[in-house]
Design a protein around this motif. Sequence first.
Motif, short mmCIF file in Angstrom:
data_model
loop_
_atom_site.label_atom_id
_atom_site.label_comp_id
_atom_site.label_asym_id
_atom_site.label_seq_id
_atom_site.Cartn_x
_atom_site.Cartn_y
_atom_site.Cartn_z
N ALA A 125 34.67 38.23 45.18
CA ALA A 125 35.25 37.17 44.42
C ALA A 125 34.81 37.47 42.79
N ALA A 126 33.44 37.87 42.64
CA ALA A 126 32.98 38.13 41.38
C ALA A 126 33.77 39.23 40.70
N VAL A 127 33.81 40.50 41.53
CA VAL A 127 34.46 41.46 40.91
C VAL A 127 36.00 41.26 40.52
N LEU A 128 36.75 40.44 41.24
CA LEU A 128 38.11 40.14 41.10
C LEU A 128 38.11 39.25 40.02
N TYR A 129 37.00 38.13 39.75
CA TYR A 129 37.01 37.33 38.65
C TYR A 129 36.88 38.12 37.31
N PRO B 255 48.67 34.46 33.17
CA PRO B 255 47.82 33.46 33.63
C PRO B 255 46.63 33.80 34.61
N PHE B 256 45.96 33.04 34.99
CA PHE B 256 44.74 33.45 36.05
C PHE B 256 44.98 33.92 37.29
N TRP B 257 45.92 32.96 37.92
CA TRP B 257 46.20 33.02 39.37
C TRP B 257 47.09 34.42 39.63
N PRO B 258 48.05 34.37 38.94
CA PRO B 258 48.94 35.60 39.31
C PRO B 258 48.06 36.95 39.23
N THR B 259 47.41 36.56 38.02
CA THR B 259 46.78 38.15 37.87
C THR B 259 45.82 38.54 38.73
N VAL B 260 44.69 37.65 39.58
CA VAL B 260 43.83 37.92 40.26
C VAL B 260 44.54 38.03 41.69
N ILE B 261 45.69 37.51 41.94
CA ILE B 261 46.53 37.92 43.26
C ILE B 261 46.78 39.08 43.23
N ILE B 262 47.66 39.65 42.14
CA ILE B 262 48.20 40.99 41.98
C ILE B 262 46.90 42.06 42.01
N MET B 263 45.94 41.75 41.36
CA MET B 263 44.83 42.69 41.22
C MET B 263 44.18 42.72 42.68
N ALA B 264 44.04 41.64 43.53
CA ALA B 264 43.52 41.93 45.02
C ALA B 264 44.34 42.41 45.66
N VAL B 265 45.62 42.53 45.61
CA VAL B 265 46.89 43.38 46.63
C VAL B 265 46.55 44.64 46.03
N PHE B 266 46.73 45.33 44.92
CA PHE B 266 46.53 46.43 44.65
C PHE B 266 45.20 47.04 44.87
N ILE C 38 40.15 38.47 54.22
CA ILE C 38 38.75 38.45 53.36
C ILE C 38 39.52 38.45 51.93
N LEU C 39 40.45 39.23 51.66
CA LEU C 39 41.12 39.27 50.39
C LEU C 39 41.57 38.04 49.95
N VAL C 40 42.21 37.30 50.84
CA VAL C 40 42.74 35.79 50.34
C VAL C 40 41.68 35.12 50.04
N LEU C 41 40.51 34.87 50.90
CA LEU C 41 39.54 34.11 50.63
C LEU C 41 38.81 34.47 49.26
N SER C 42 38.66 35.68 49.02
CA SER C 42 37.95 36.10 47.65
C SER C 42 38.68 35.68 46.69
N VAL C 43 39.96 35.78 46.80
CA VAL C 43 40.72 35.16 45.52
C VAL C 43 40.61 33.67 45.38
N ILE D 150 37.83 32.34 45.98
CA ILE D 150 36.53 31.98 45.49
C ILE D 150 36.53 32.22 43.91
N ALA D 151 37.30 33.45 43.84
CA ALA D 151 37.19 33.85 42.41
C ALA D 151 37.72 32.47 41.25
N GLY D 152 38.43 31.84 41.90
CA GLY D 152 38.87 30.49 41.02
C GLY D 152 37.89 29.60 40.97
N PHE D 153 36.86 29.43 42.06
CA PHE D 153 35.84 28.77 42.03
C PHE D 153 34.79 29.39 41.03
N ILE D 154 34.57 30.49 40.74
CA ILE D 154 33.69 31.23 39.82
C ILE D 154 34.31 30.86 38.41
#
Length: 590
Positions: free
Chosen positions: A147-151, A164-175, A422-427, A429-433
């Motif tokens: 989560a910290a790395v994705l954030y 925006p934050f959420w689309p960016t973190v989701i795309i990054m997690a997928v790729f 795991i990827l979904v959860l990390s996204v 948690i990145a929002g929490f960070i």
Amino acid sequence: MENTVVVDNEAFSLHYLDWLAIAVFILSLFLIGIITGKKERDTAQDYFLAGRKLPWYVVGSSFVAANISSEHLIGMIGSTFIFGICTAFFSWANIAAYSFLIWLFIPFLIASKSFTIPEFLEKRFNLFVRQFFAIVTLITNLFAFLAAVLYGGTIAFQEIFNTPFWPTVIIMAVFAGSLAIWGGLSSSSWSSLPTIIVLIVGGFIVTMLGLSSLAGEVGGSGIVDGFKVMVERNLATAGEWKLAAEAAAEHMPQQYNRMSVMLPVNHPLVPWINWFFIIFSVSIWYNALNQFMVQRVLGAKNSYHARMGVVLAGFLQAILPVIIVLPGLILFAMKPDIMLQPWADVKPEADQGFIYLVKTLVPAGLCGLVLAALFGAIQSTVNAVVNSTSTVLTMDIYKRMFHKKATDKQMVKFGIISSIVILVLSVLIAGFIESLKTSLFVYIQQFFAFFAPPFAAIFLLGILWRRINGKGASIAVSIGFIVAVILKTWELKADLPGYLTFYLPGDMPIWLVPFYNQAALVWVFSLIVCIVVSYMTVPPSADQVTDRLVINWKKINIFNDLGGRWYKSVVFWWLALTLLVVSLILAFSL
């Protein structure tokens, strides 16, 4: 042809060559990952450990690539801006832990034929230690790594592309996570080879251009003149740099020396005492017990390839401060005014330092390479953490607790599904960070310092001492965590409700406030408890202290597979590495 995006309301232009560099790099990663992972789903060993056939250069490059990510390019550069060169400690101190890994741990990790570190801990101690460590691994992997790395990557690319934050973190997690899902450890490790090359080249570009820019500010030229300017300004003896250092010193204990790696015992980030204790309390856990790092060691062809891989990783760590520490010093030399803001605003802006340097210094055509390096750093760590977390979930939770007769196909299928979860959860948690608004690097280091010490203590004792048993280890990690919670509660006493702190004395002594000092105390306490309890209870069984699990002091069974001639010798290259790092430490501590 140029595409323009916005960074801090200033134009940030990406030339078509930049886009080409980014596209070629990403496509190359996926091509390598797809090819190397194509036939890695047949067995659990192939998927989770790359069939135990990784050569040393892949082990070493992926070992460092898994470690270096957005929290370094974003968080560590930001922390260097605030604290100074002392952050190089986190690279150079690793060499001692690497030495323990090379000489003391690898022979037993390889000989035990374990899939995971929790599995090794069960063989040496008991099931309780295995499951406890598996749960801690899942927590730290999700919160402190993935989560910290994705954030960190998200806030960087937000600044570049104004998204925006959420689309960016989701795309990054997928790729970033798709290769780990596709081909397991093989895809993750082999794709790290070009990643570490591009990361070092891209980082050097930023540093060299930064030093040249500083030289130009005083009428000089070249990186030597720039280095002199950087050092002079970071010594902060005059002008606006002195004012900036004085402003920072108000929030620092005792001496504030930006150009030394040896700092007071109550320094908030790296007190000098931790040159000893952090090696044992955190670095051993991070480099020898941490599943997402050690997994590529477990996947090596043999002990020689594992050891030489770690030696290569050591040389890479020795030079990494050039690309993750010097930019922070360059930023201070360029923008000391950042330090004159309200202190709460300094850390978030300092974390944007890497992006500022890229947009200010790097010309069109090279920006793409630098941004590709940032994406590669994120991608390699995400792949490593996803793969290791799914391995622990599969082997230590699913198979060990729920489906002991699971087939290879069932384990691989579960590993793929768990990777997606795991990827979904990390996204999330990145929002929490993001809501914490804290220094990314410090956030991660606090996690390490809290969870690592008890396990680092029992692991070291378990390898060195046959008399250490499962009861001693179990009680040590349990009580160790209780002590860690008490210390953290004591530190935060003023901000917590009274009913949570009524049993604590007054303010915590100032020398104990730094979280690494707390980690050192927990490590020593866990060490003592483990020894005392082990000697008060029955010795471990014979199968828990075989030569595959514990050092045999009569035979000293750790000197096999060291290579032949000097240019292949583990001993030669390890000595060269040690000399290099000791010289660097002395140069910045006198």
